[in-house]
Design a protein around this motif. Structure first.
Motif, PDB file in Angstrom:
ATOM      1  N   TRP A   1      -9.425  -6.849  -6.925  1.00  0.00           N
ATOM      2  CA  TRP A   1     -10.365  -6.509  -7.990  1.00  0.00           C
ATOM      3  C   TRP A   1      -9.994  -7.152  -9.320  1.00  0.00           C
ATOM      4  CZ3 TRP A   1     -10.867  -0.564  -6.863  1.00  0.00           C
ATOM      5  CH2 TRP A   1     -11.541  -0.403  -5.651  1.00  0.00           C
TER       6      TRP A   1
ATOM      7  N   TYR B   1       0.839  -1.209   0.000  1.00  0.00           N
ATOM      8  CA  TYR B   1       0.000   0.000   0.000  1.00  0.00           C
ATOM      9  C   TYR B   1       0.875   1.261   0.000  1.00  0.00           C
ATOM     10  CZ  TYR B   1      -4.468  -2.375   0.753  1.00  0.00           C
ATOM     11  OH  TYR B   1      -5.596  -3.139   0.601  1.00  0.00           O
TER      12      TYR B   1
ATOM     13  N   GLN C   1      -6.719  -4.991  -3.461  1.00  0.00           N
ATOM     14  CA  GLN C   1      -8.097  -5.217  -3.035  1.00  0.00           C
ATOM     15  C   GLN C   1      -8.692  -6.465  -3.681  1.00  0.00           C
ATOM     16  OE1 GLN C   1      -9.838  -3.447  -0.656  1.00  0.00           O
ATOM     17  NE2 GLN C   1      -7.820  -2.552  -0.327  1.00  0.00           N
TER      18      GLN C   1
END
Length: 192
Positions: free
Chosen positions: A190, A70, A188
């Motif tokens: 996705w 991150y 995440q």
């Protein structure tokens, strides 16, 4: 290949209007010896960006947790904002080639020092952390610096008048932003 091409594209665009590109134009105008200037830029960039990529690569190997990933993604997003801030370079600053060292050594030292803490060096650290290929990142970022700076040395003044630096800065910012957002989306799950 992704590490090489991504590194080259990001650094080439980020370098547009950067203080090291302005330094390349200044050196070309003052010394009018493009070959030793270009060789000095190349040598300084290889050394500086290898060390920066090594730092990024080393940190990534030790810190593999999600919080670090991150942080790398956030650094790319921060680079997007930093890229939008135009650099300036003091053209009145004394810049004379030492008689014994010559233009090559003057360029090498000046470029290496000016690149310290520069956005392209910070980007190289982040790219070294992102990609597991130290050589490709170093080659890519060096290629990007050369793509941006060789024309600055060869065509400096004419190029500055014709190339819309602001548009290139915005393009580089969008690339950094896209890479940061892509990393966040990947974290995440996705893409998954």
């Amino acid at each position: 290949m992704e590490a090489l091409f991504t590194s080259a594209a990001l650094v080439a665009l980020a370098e547009m209007g950067d203080k090291t590109q302005l330094l390349a134009m200044l050196l070309a105008t003052r010394f009018r010896k493009p070959v030793p200037i270009i060789l000095g830029i190349f040598a300084a960039t290889v050394a500086n960006h290898f060390l920066a990529a090594l730092v990024g690569h080393s940190i990534a190997g030790v810190l593999t947790q999600d919080w670090f990933r991150y942080a790398v993604a956030a650094s790319f997003i921060a680079m997007a904002a930093w890229t939008l801030i135009p650099d300036t370079f003091d053209e009145d600053a004394p810049l004379k080639a030492p008689t014994k060292a010559g233009v090559f050594v003057t360029t090498l030292v000046a470029f290496f020092l000016v690149e310290m803490g520069d956005k392209t060096q910070v980007a190289t650290v982040a790219l070294g952390a992102r990609f597991d290929n130290l050589v490709a990142v170093t080659m890519g970022t060096t290629l990007g610096m050369m793509v941006a700076n060789v024309p600055a040395v060869l065509f400096g003044e004419a190029l500055a008048k014709k190339v819309p630096m602001r548009a290139l800065q915005i393009g580089a910012a969008l690339l950094f932003l896209g890479l940061g957002l892509w990393m966040l989306a990947d974290l995440q799950g996705w893409f998954g």
